[in-house]
Each structure stands twice: as C-alpha cells, then as structure tokens.
Design a protein around this motif. Structure first.
Motif, PDB file in Angstrom:
ATOM      1  N   UNK A 204      37.054 -19.015  70.062  1.00  0.00           N
ATOM      2  CA  UNK A 204      36.590 -20.409  70.506  1.00  0.00           C
ATOM      3  C   UNK A 204      35.896 -21.205  69.479  1.00  0.00           C
ATOM      4  N   UNK A 205      34.857 -20.533  68.969  1.00  0.00           N
ATOM      5  CA  UNK A 205      33.982 -20.997  67.996  1.00  0.00           C
ATOM      6  C   UNK A 205      34.524 -21.388  66.596  1.00  0.00           C
ATOM      7  N   UNK A 206      35.496 -20.634  66.417  1.00  0.00           N
ATOM      8  CA  UNK A 206      36.116 -20.605  64.961  1.00  0.00           C
ATOM      9  C   UNK A 206      37.142 -21.900  65.269  1.00  0.00           C
ATOM     10  N   UNK A 207      37.625 -22.343  66.277  1.00  0.00           N
ATOM     11  CA  UNK A 207      38.471 -23.424  66.464  1.00  0.00           C
ATOM     12  C   UNK A 207      37.888 -24.549  66.562  1.00  0.00           C
ATOM     13  N   UNK A 208      36.661 -24.761  67.018  1.00  0.00           N
ATOM     14  CA  UNK A 208      35.863 -25.927  67.217  1.00  0.00           C
ATOM     15  C   UNK A 208      36.097 -26.345  68.707  1.00  0.00           C
TER      16      UNK A 208
ATOM     17  N   UNK B  14      38.224 -23.915  77.026  1.00  0.00           N
ATOM     18  CA  UNK B  14      39.209 -25.006  76.777  1.00  0.00           C
ATOM     19  C   UNK B  14      39.061 -25.713  75.449  1.00  0.00           C
ATOM     20  N   UNK B  15      39.845 -26.696  75.152  1.00  0.00           N
ATOM     21  CA  UNK B  15      39.636 -27.242  73.827  1.00  0.00           C
ATOM     22  C   UNK B  15      38.614 -28.301  73.818  1.00  0.00           C
ATOM     23  N   UNK B  16      38.070 -28.945  72.868  1.00  0.00           N
ATOM     24  CA  UNK B  16      37.012 -29.737  72.430  1.00  0.00           C
ATOM     25  C   UNK B  16      37.166 -31.019  73.506  1.00  0.00           C
TER      26      UNK B  16
END
Length: 380
Positions: free
Chosen positions: A119-123, A128-130
């Motif tokens: 999750x941290x790597x995806x931002x 869930x998403x940003x």
C-alpha cells in the motif's frame, strides 16, 4: 473536503530548497473515510530525512505526492467498522499500518507487514486507493499512508495509536517515526542490556533517539558520532558519555571500549558508515543499520571475514522493529519519567508555507526536528 497540503510533483536534487522550492502548498480535495479509515485533524507534523529522500529521488515514490509521515492529531470522524479510536481522541500517526494476518504480522514484526509495504509503495492506503485529488481532479498519492503536511489526513485505523491528551502535540509528533525508529533499533532490534556499550553514528532525529534509547536501556558507555559539533554537544546533554567527529571515531571508540562497542547503530544512510560501524565493533559485536541509503548503493569495503571469522553481525532495522501500540505508550511513559526527553530534539516550529525553507535547514544540518504547523490545530 478541501484543504491545504504540501505536494511534490517532481523530484529535485537542486539545492538550496529555499530557492528551488520543489514543494508547493496546494488546495486539494480529501475524500471521506471509508470502512476501516479515520479522519484526523493534524495538530503537528515533524520533518524527517525520509521526506527529503522522496524529494531528491533517493526513495522512489509515485508522484504527485502529498508529503509528511510523522505526525499527531485529533480524530474528527471514523468510517464504518472502526473500533480502535473514537472522535475527539488524540492519536499519533504511524507510517506502517499492520494488516494483522501476513507472515510478518503473525511473527510479531508488523513494521515489515507485506500488505502495508504494498500500500505504501503504491501511494494508496491500506484499505483502498488514494483519497486525494488536486484542483484538476488528478490523483495525489499519500506518503506512507499518512500525508501529514496538511490540515487533515484520512488514514487506516491501523495507522493510529491513541495517546494521552496531556502530551504536548509538538512532543508527541516525534514518536511516530524518530523515536520508534531510533530507540527501537536499540531496544528491540539490538536488545541492548544494561552495561553494554553502544556507539551511534549519525545524530539526526533518529540517531539522537537511539542515544535516548541507549540511555533508557542502561547502556554504558554511549558514544555519539557526527561531523556537526552542535549535534555532538546535544547528544552529550541527552545521555551520551562521549562524542567524536567521524574522522577520529573508529580508533577512539575502539580505544575507549577496549576493542570496540557491543553495538553500533548506523543512522546515516551511508554504505561507508556501515563499514565504519563494522570496523568499530568488538568481536561478536552487532551493527544495526537504520539509515536509508539510495537504492543503488552497495557495501564494497566490508571484509567478508568479519562475520564468520570475528562473529560480527549486521542487522537491518525498519521502524525500529516496533509494535507501535505497545511501544509508543512505553516510550511516552519513559518521556513522562524524564528518561527520554524528546523535547530537546525540537529545533523550531515553522508554518506549512515555509516547508521548503525547513527542508533546507534539515538537509544542511542546521536542524534536527522541525515541527510543521498546518493551521488546523494549535501545536501545543
């Protein structure tokens, strides 16, 4: 809701940051908390070298990104299914939320949670998403699930730890990263025992927190190493027994400790300093690497025989191998008892609009921990 946040749109190695101004304060839109998420009004956020490593590209993150990962605030609202905190509670924010069911979480090492790392790597966030959008509707990524250089943040409930209301926000803001990482490297990763000797290389917020952790653990001697005289002086006030410039450190430490310390903490993020730590420790000594070097750096000057031949060990420590809901209350108790005076790490309080100037003060070694006032709550 619309709010102000510090947004990085492209990496910048150009200094001074006060002139190049890589971070802009923008109006962004923050979505409502979803299931398992918490809306926090940010009261104080601290500036860390990990923030600079995103700005200069040493830590590759998806951009644009709203920065800030070390903070404290007040819970404003909670999403469905939240049972860990309630509105009105004061909370410290933690940059690695634990999923609770991966292999590392099951081992009691939530700092290495695989779901949190993804999750941290995806931002995005753990659930869930940003949730951030800029004025044009473009996604703005979260830094380490927090993005605290802002007036508000939505975070996973696993990213918050309740704290007592009487702890000043400026003090509490440093417990979610600097203290967890530095003190945890000594207490959790190295498991220092009373009377063991400890050397700390690098005296930023994390390194000085390691000095505090060594003091709390009953280590002696505690040796502090840094090229900046003012930081060495502060380390001595915080509990270090000796302090050296890096140019003199390895030989002086080995002489002082009759062969080398039991433990050396590397808090610089430098492969060369890791090598110095391995050269400094005694036979059977442990080196704990806490700093975050650029991904391309390699260990080139380390004698392979140091491990099997001399029994030395090199250990990595991420977030001080912390269990935040266990460790933050413990460290706050030590602070309350006067054994971990974290307030001395607080260099100054600055406005959100002055973040670029604050980054330059940190990068140049002028500052240790600057507390960012977002305007949404008094720093206290």
């Amino acid at each position: 809701m619309k709010m102000r946040a510090a947004v990085l749109r492209g990496i910048s190695r150009e200094r001074p940051y006060r002139a190049s101004r890589p971070v802009a304060i923008e109006e962004v839109e923050l979505g409502d908390p979803r299931e398992g998420e918490v809306l926090v009004r940010i009261a104080a956020a601290s500036l860390c070298h990990s923030d600079l490593s995103v700005v200069n590209g040493d830590r590759v993150r998806p951009l644009p990104m709203a920065l800030g990962h070390e903070a404290v605030g007040v819970v404003e609202a909670v999403g469905p299914g939240v049972d860990r905190v309630a509105p009105g509670e004061h909370v410290a924010l933690v940059f690695v939320p634990r999923c609770g069911h991966c292999t590392r979480c099951d081992e009691g090492r939530p700092a290495l949670c695989s779901a949190a790392a993804a999750a941290n790597g995806s931002g995005g966030l753990l659930h869930g998403p940003a949730l951030l959008r800029d004025a044009g509707g473009e996604v703005v990524h979260h830094q380490l699930g927090v993005s605290a250089f802002a007036e508000f943040a939505v975070v996973a409930q696993e990213s918050v730890v309740p704290i007592p209301r009487d702890v000043p926000f400026a003090v509490a803001s440093m417990f979610g990263c600097a203290v967890l990482t530095g003190a945890g490297a000594v207490i959790n990763t190295a498991a220092v025992r009373p009377g063991q000797s400890v050397a700390v290389f690098g005296l930023g917020g994390v390194g000085l927190s390691a000095v505090l952790g060594a003091r709390a653990a009953g280590a002696y001697p505690i040796v502090a190493v840094d090229p900046v005289p003012a930081k060495r002086d502060l380390a001595l006030r915080l509990g270090a027994s000796h302090a050296y410039d890096p140019a003199d450190a390895v030989g002086a430490i080995r002489d002082l400790t009759d062969g080398g310390p039991d433990v050396a903490i590397e808090a610089v993020g430098s492969a060369a300093v890791v090598a110095d730590c391995l050269a400094a420790v005694d036979r059977g000594g442990r080196v704990v690497s806490v700093g975050l070097p650029a991904p391309g750096r390699t260990l080139d000057a380390v004698p392979a025989l140091a491990f099997a031949g001399e029994g030395k060990s090199l250990i990595g420590s991420y977030m001080g191998d912390a269990v935040p809901r266990r460790d933050i209350p413990r460290y706050l108790a030590l602070w309350r008892a006067g054994l971990m005076p974290v307030e001395h790490l607080h260099t100054s309080t600055v406005e959100l609009a002055d973040l670029n100037e604050a980054m330059e003060a940190l990068a140049s070694g002028e500052a240790i921990r600057q507390v960012i006032r977002t305007g949404a709550a008094p720093v206290g």
